[in-house]
Design a protein around this motif. Structure first.
Motif, PDB file in Angstrom:
ATOM      1  N   ILE A 119       8.126   9.482  -6.303  1.00 22.92           N
ATOM      2  CA  ILE A 119       9.558   9.182  -6.295  1.00 22.92           C
ATOM      3  C   ILE A 119      10.083   9.020  -7.717  1.00 22.92           C
ATOM      4  O   ILE A 119      11.106   9.579  -8.095  1.00 22.92           O
ATOM      5  CB  ILE A 119       9.838   7.904  -5.462  1.00 22.92           C
ATOM      6  N   VAL A 120       9.346   8.257  -8.518  1.00 21.89           N
ATOM      7  CA  VAL A 120       9.837   7.922  -9.856  1.00 21.89           C
ATOM      8  C   VAL A 120       9.645   9.088 -10.829  1.00 21.89           C
ATOM      9  O   VAL A 120      10.534   9.405 -11.621  1.00 21.89           O
ATOM     10  CB  VAL A 120       9.126   6.660 -10.390  1.00 21.89           C
ATOM     11  N   VAL A 121       8.476   9.710 -10.771  1.00 19.90           N
ATOM     12  CA  VAL A 121       8.161  10.744 -11.763  1.00 19.90           C
ATOM     13  C   VAL A 121       8.663  12.115 -11.326  1.00 19.90           C
ATOM     14  O   VAL A 121       9.323  12.818 -12.078  1.00 19.90           O
ATOM     15  CB  VAL A 121       6.641  10.792 -12.022  1.00 19.90           C
ATOM     16  N   LYS A 122       8.375  12.468 -10.072  1.00 24.27           N
ATOM     17  CA  LYS A 122       8.765  13.813  -9.620  1.00 24.27           C
ATOM     18  C   LYS A 122      10.132  13.836  -8.964  1.00 24.27           C
ATOM     19  O   LYS A 122      10.623  14.891  -8.563  1.00 24.27           O
ATOM     20  CB  LYS A 122       7.720  14.335  -8.624  1.00 24.27           C
ATOM     21  N   LYS A 123      10.754  12.663  -8.829  1.00 29.17           N
ATOM     22  CA  LYS A 123      12.096  12.545  -8.237  1.00 29.17           C
ATOM     23  C   LYS A 123      12.161  13.158  -6.838  1.00 29.17           C
ATOM     24  O   LYS A 123      13.148  13.770  -6.453  1.00 29.17           O
ATOM     25  CB  LYS A 123      13.162  13.230  -9.123  1.00 29.17           C
ATOM     26  N   GLU A 124      11.082  13.007  -6.104  1.00 23.58           N
ATOM     27  CA  GLU A 124      11.096  13.517  -4.732  1.00 23.58           C
ATOM     28  C   GLU A 124      11.856  12.565  -3.819  1.00 23.58           C
ATOM     29  O   GLU A 124      12.009  11.387  -4.120  1.00 23.58           O
ATOM     30  CB  GLU A 124       9.656  13.676  -4.233  1.00 23.58           C
ATOM     31  N   LYS A 125      12.293  13.088  -2.709  1.00 19.52           N
ATOM     32  CA  LYS A 125      13.038  12.269  -1.737  1.00 19.52           C
ATOM     33  C   LYS A 125      12.122  11.257  -1.076  1.00 19.52           C
ATOM     34  O   LYS A 125      10.991  11.564  -0.731  1.00 19.52           O
ATOM     35  CB  LYS A 125      13.659  13.167  -0.660  1.00 19.52           C
ATOM     36  N   LYS A 126      12.646  10.071  -0.859  1.00 22.37           N
ATOM     37  CA  LYS A 126      11.820   8.966  -0.371  1.00 22.37           C
ATOM     38  C   LYS A 126      11.183   9.277   0.993  1.00 22.37           C
ATOM     39  O   LYS A 126       9.996   9.042   1.193  1.00 22.37           O
ATOM     40  CB  LYS A 126      12.662   7.694  -0.281  1.00 22.37           C
ATOM     41  N   ASP A 127      11.981   9.834   1.908  1.00 22.96           N
ATOM     42  CA  ASP A 127      11.420  10.041   3.255  1.00 22.96           C
ATOM     43  C   ASP A 127      10.350  11.123   3.250  1.00 22.96           C
ATOM     44  O   ASP A 127       9.364  11.038   3.993  1.00 22.96           O
ATOM     45  CB  ASP A 127      12.539  10.342   4.268  1.00 22.96           C
ATOM     46  N   VAL A 128      10.531  12.140   2.389  1.00 27.37           N
ATOM     47  CA  VAL A 128       9.517  13.201   2.277  1.00 27.37           C
ATOM     48  C   VAL A 128       8.215  12.600   1.768  1.00 27.37           C
ATOM     49  O   VAL A 128       7.130  12.850   2.313  1.00 27.37           O
ATOM     50  CB  VAL A 128      10.011  14.293   1.296  1.00 27.37           C
ATOM     51  N   VAL A 129       8.333  11.788   0.719  1.00 24.38           N
ATOM     52  CA  VAL A 129       7.139  11.184   0.111  1.00 24.38           C
ATOM     53  C   VAL A 129       6.460  10.244   1.088  1.00 24.38           C
ATOM     54  O   VAL A 129       5.235  10.257   1.229  1.00 24.38           O
ATOM     55  CB  VAL A 129       7.527  10.420  -1.175  1.00 24.38           C
ATOM     56  N   VAL A 171       0.835  -1.197   0.000  1.00 22.50           N
ATOM     57  CA  VAL A 171       0.000   0.000   0.000  1.00 22.50           C
ATOM     58  C   VAL A 171       0.879   1.261   0.000  1.00 22.50           C
ATOM     59  O   VAL A 171       0.712   2.158  -0.819  1.00 22.50           O
ATOM     60  CB  VAL A 171      -0.936  -0.020   1.225  1.00 22.50           C
ATOM     61  N   LEU A 172       1.850   1.291   0.915  1.00 25.20           N
ATOM     62  CA  LEU A 172       2.703   2.480   1.009  1.00 25.20           C
ATOM     63  C   LEU A 172       3.506   2.679  -0.282  1.00 25.20           C
ATOM     64  O   LEU A 172       3.623   3.793  -0.791  1.00 25.20           O
ATOM     65  CB  LEU A 172       3.654   2.350   2.210  1.00 25.20           C
ATOM     66  N   GLN A 173       4.028   1.584  -0.813  1.00 27.11           N
ATOM     67  CA  GLN A 173       4.805   1.683  -2.063  1.00 27.11           C
ATOM     68  C   GLN A 173       3.927   2.158  -3.213  1.00 27.11           C
ATOM     69  O   GLN A 173       4.376   2.920  -4.071  1.00 27.11           O
ATOM     70  CB  GLN A 173       5.418   0.328  -2.409  1.00 27.11           C
ATOM     71  N   ASN A 174       2.666   1.706  -3.242  1.00 25.45           N
ATOM     72  CA  ASN A 174       1.749   2.161  -4.268  1.00 25.45           C
ATOM     73  C   ASN A 174       1.616   3.680  -4.239  1.00 25.45           C
ATOM     74  O   ASN A 174       1.639   4.341  -5.267  1.00 25.45           O
ATOM     75  CB  ASN A 174       0.364   1.530  -4.056  1.00 25.45           C
TER      76      ASN A 174
END
Lengths: 338, 259
Positions: free
Chosen positions: B120-130, B111-114
């Protein structure tokens, strides 16, 4: 998860454990090489002793240790040819010159040779397994690229992939192997063994292995392409739409969403392909690589021993069963989300 | 991005043909920021096709689509006449989140990965922020405890709420809902509608294709009744549900509300 696994397979695990323990005990009880050689007749003992201090070696000692059983053959050359054979098993040494003992001794010796024991990776079952595993690895990678090309909207790319698949599935693997091994170096003026600066025989083996791997991987790529393509096309269209709606491009969609989901659906077919290649790998006898098939054929020719093919079949079956089990486990691992 | 535009989304004379079948005929619609629009109508009316053509899951045959008053795409007879540059188009498309009838969650991801995948992939945001944002969103849709589960372990209603959180994680300006409750068991519909209602209250611009008349009536600023590829009637929920003018609307509402 873990405890469930043990509960479900408790009977099988106990059975395997018991067999393992028995094997370990038997292996520990197995008489050593010296014990086998100490059983030789006084005449033979004399020859061995004479051999040790002479520069003219007349005695040939073959010693094969195979898990729980071992086998020694001592023979002399020159005048008065003598030959004695012994099998060691469970703490006892048995004469193996005739009857059942001879049969068992032969089988141990043949199996030992066909497994490639005491030799490097370019021999026997080791060669077969190495070639098959690497072929499937490269075949799946190539197949994935071909599948992506084939379903691509770029007409030329798709046509090229189709042509490739048509060619490699429409011609015999043996001739493809010949083309890579003989025709390609012939046309481009090189020899496969030149790629390696090992001692002569080693370079020949390694060169032939490289050629076989290239031919097999090119061929397997064509078959894997169809496996990958059908797996990709079995993924629900909604997955593409959701990815697109989230702004993912084609490459991102493929590598992060579609292909990971396809992998699980590919595994049964890749497992099949693996077994096909395992058997097709016997074709390397045609370029003199020393795989299980070549060795069994050589034993048949040099010793006239027509029973050698029975352990050959068993070895193939054991490898098939082992990798079938591995693929089963991989599939289960990939199915966690279902 | 400036807020000086008049309409966040606008279509002019949008038509869509599948072969000889005309699915959308000359649809014009203007949506203001913060508006909630519900599209109702019989199946086969072209509701979903219209919604899907807004975020380019379907290519329109002809017509114009504007996003924030900019001509996003102009096509005539299946040929693109004019459009924004691809990168600009892509950027504007990210402003539209979509929720599908069949959820279309990624089954191999939790669920969280969804929820985190696209930012993360498209907007290249940082993982912990997302992830922090994703957890907030999951809390908002009432699924905090489910973040480690795979979608197959969730009910349809829970899956759809994850799908909403997933779309919201991209911080869209407009949310498109394509019959979000049609694939759900009746008792699970309420949870999803509640989330949508709360979303509407935050001022999100929403376009919902729906068969939930109660929801449309309560939440929508405007209701469109579509039939045979046209907008047969358009108005406030009050106008549509209590005093429908068109014969087709009346028949449809009678049939739906009776059952």
């Amino acid at each position: 998860m873990k405890s469930q696994f043990f509960k479900k397979y408790s009977k099988q695990i106990i059975a395997v454990a018991i067999v393992l323990v028995i094997c370990i005990i038997l292996a520990a009880l197995k008489p050593g090489k010296d014990e086998l050689l100490s059983r030789t007749s006084p005449e033979m003992q004399k020859m061995i002793d004479a051999d040790a201090s002479s520069s003219r070696k007349r005695v040939t000692i073959t010693y094969n240790s195979l898990f729980i059983i071992n086998y020694a053959s001592i023979s002399t050359s020159g005048a008065n040819v003598m030959s004695e054979k012994y099998v060691g098993f469970a703490g006892k040494v048995y004469q193996a010159d005739e009857g059942a003992g001879k049969f068992v001794g032969q089988m141990v010796n043949y199996t030992y040779r066909m497994l490639g024991c005491g030799e490097n990776l370019m021999h026997g079952a080791k060669l077969t397994i190495l070639l098959t595993t690497l072929t499937v690895l490269f075949g799946v990678l190539l197949g994935t690229l071909l599948a992506l090309a084939k379903i691509s909207k770029k007409k030329l790319l798709s046509k090229l992939a189709s042509a490739y698949i048509f060619f490699f599935r429409g011609t015999p693997l043996l001739i493809q192997l010949f083309v890579v091994y003989f025709t390609v170096p012939g046309v481009f003026g090189f020899a496969w063994r030149d790629l390696f600066n090992a001692s002569d025989a080693e370079a020949v083996y390694k060169g032939a292995f490289t050629a076989a791997l290239i031919a097999f991987a090119l061929n397997s790529g064509a078959y894997c392409a169809e496996i990958v393509r059908s797996a990709i096309q079995s993924i629900d269209k909604g997955q593409f739409e959701a990815s697109k709606a989230l702004g993912m491009n084609y490459a991102q969609t493929m590598t992060r969403i579609i292909i990971p989901q396809s992998v699980r659906r590919m595994i049964p077919n890749v497992s099949n392909e693996f077994i096909m290649i395992l058997k097709d790998a016997s074709l390397v006898f045609a370029i003199s690589l020393m795989d299980i098939t070549t060795i069994s054929k050589n034993i048949m020719t040099s010793e006239g021993s027509y029973l050698v093919f029975i352990p050959a079949l068993i070895i193939y079956l054991v490898i098939t069963a082992f990798f079938g089990f591995i693929f089963d486990k991989i599939e289960k691992k990939f199915s966690v989300y279902e | 991005m400036s807020d000086t535009y008049e309409y966040i989304l606008k279509t002019e004379h949008v038509s869509k043909r599948f072969g000889s079948l005309e699915v959308l005929k000359d649809i014009s619609l203007s949506v203001k920021k913060g508006e909630v629009i519900c599209i109702i109508g019989p199946s086969g009316a072209g509701k979903s096709t219209f919604l899907r053509s807004l975020n380019q899951l379907e290519k329109i045959t002809s017509g114009k689509i504007f996003i924030r008053d900019e001509l996003f795409l102009h096509r005539e007879d299946d040929h693109t006449v004019d459009r924004l540059p691809k990168e600009k188009q892509q950027e504007l498309l990210l402003e539209m989140g979509m929720v599908f009838q069949r959820f279309n969650l990624f089954p191999h991801k939790t669920v969280l990965q969804n929820v985190c995948e696209a930012p993360i992939v498209v907007k290249k945001e940082k993982k912990d922020v997302v992830e922090a944002r994703a957890r907030q969103l999951l809390e908002r849709v009432g699924l905090s405890e489910k973040e480690g589960e795979y979608p197959s372990r969730l009910s349809g209603g829970q899956q759809q709420r994850v799908a909403i959180a997933r779309a919201l994680a991209m911080n869209p300006e407009i949310m498109l809902f394509d019959e979000p409750t049609s694939a759900l068991d009746p008792e699970l519909v309420g949870d999803v509608l509640k989330v949508m209602k709360e979303l509407a209250e935050t001022g999100m611009t929403m376009i919902c294709v729906t068969h939930e008349m109660g929801f449309a009536r309560e939440v929508a600023d405007r209701v469109l009744f579509m039939a045979d590829g046209i907008i047969a009637e358009e108005g406030t929920p009050e106008e549509i549900f209590t005093n429908p003018k068109a014969e087709r609307t009346r028949n449809f509402l009678n049939a739906v509300l009776e059952s």
